[in-house]
Motif scaffolding. Sequence first.
Motif: not given
Length: 291
Positions: A3, A6, A125, A128-129
């Motif tokens: 991640g 991001s 989700e 998890r990111k």
Amino acid sequence: SGGEQSPCLFQFREDGFLVLEHFFTVEECDSMRNAIQRIIAEMEVPPHCRTEFSTKEEEQLQAQGSSDYFLTSGDKIRFFFEKGVLDERGNFLIPKEKSISKIGHALHAHDPVFKQITHSSKVQELGRKLGLERPVVVQSMYIFKQPGIGGEVTPHQDATFLHTEPLGRVLGFWIALEDATQENGCLWFIPGSHTNGITRRMVRAAPGTSTCVEFVGSEPAYDDSQFIPLPISKGGLILIHGEVVHKSELNSSDSSRHVFTFHVMEAKDTSWSKENWLQPTPELPFPSLYT
């Protein structure tokens, strides 16, 4: 974790909060609002349980501290009221649905609608990111911020109430079920304030004391000019780092500001403080976020 690249997550690590507009649909928001109306319609409030909820420290100690009702609400659905909505006999001065400050602290476990939202695939989700390996849900609340009387929430850090070792393992998910504006009491944050630890803790008081909880340490004086407002539209999600300083003002408008919020802890290599007011129970161990 993958991640790191991001821009969103970079922003979250920098600021200690992240705004994700339109994370939930209008339909999902309305399903939560309808669910809470059903819960209120069925609400029975025993007079001795009519605890008024307050965020000012002395009142917190009086209202919540003397009250087992608050302390044992971690695995139940319970009701907390705004100041001034009950007369001295404990009767409502205004309609009960307009008098509630918040409902907590286990909607995520006991109501199918809130359970589904909390464990929805998009929340999982996002977990998890964020690199969460063993996230568990520790509490949830529905907050009303009633028109005209929705009280201010003074500057605080969530880790004051939900302490872990090490720190930095608690994360708030704050969902706007109506537009949150500066007029009706949106959240304000001090960007970057999540890196200095905490100076105040609310802990269970020693048995035999007059209150059930007490505060250790004190909240520093924050500079008002450092706060920035985060208005957000219905369905938006704000991620809140456990140590970021945030507040909300009194709702002086004529529209409410309903919110569903829940807190998640990364349970991997983390210990939950035995002194926290909220404790997992045999009936409700903290459930895994991932299903």
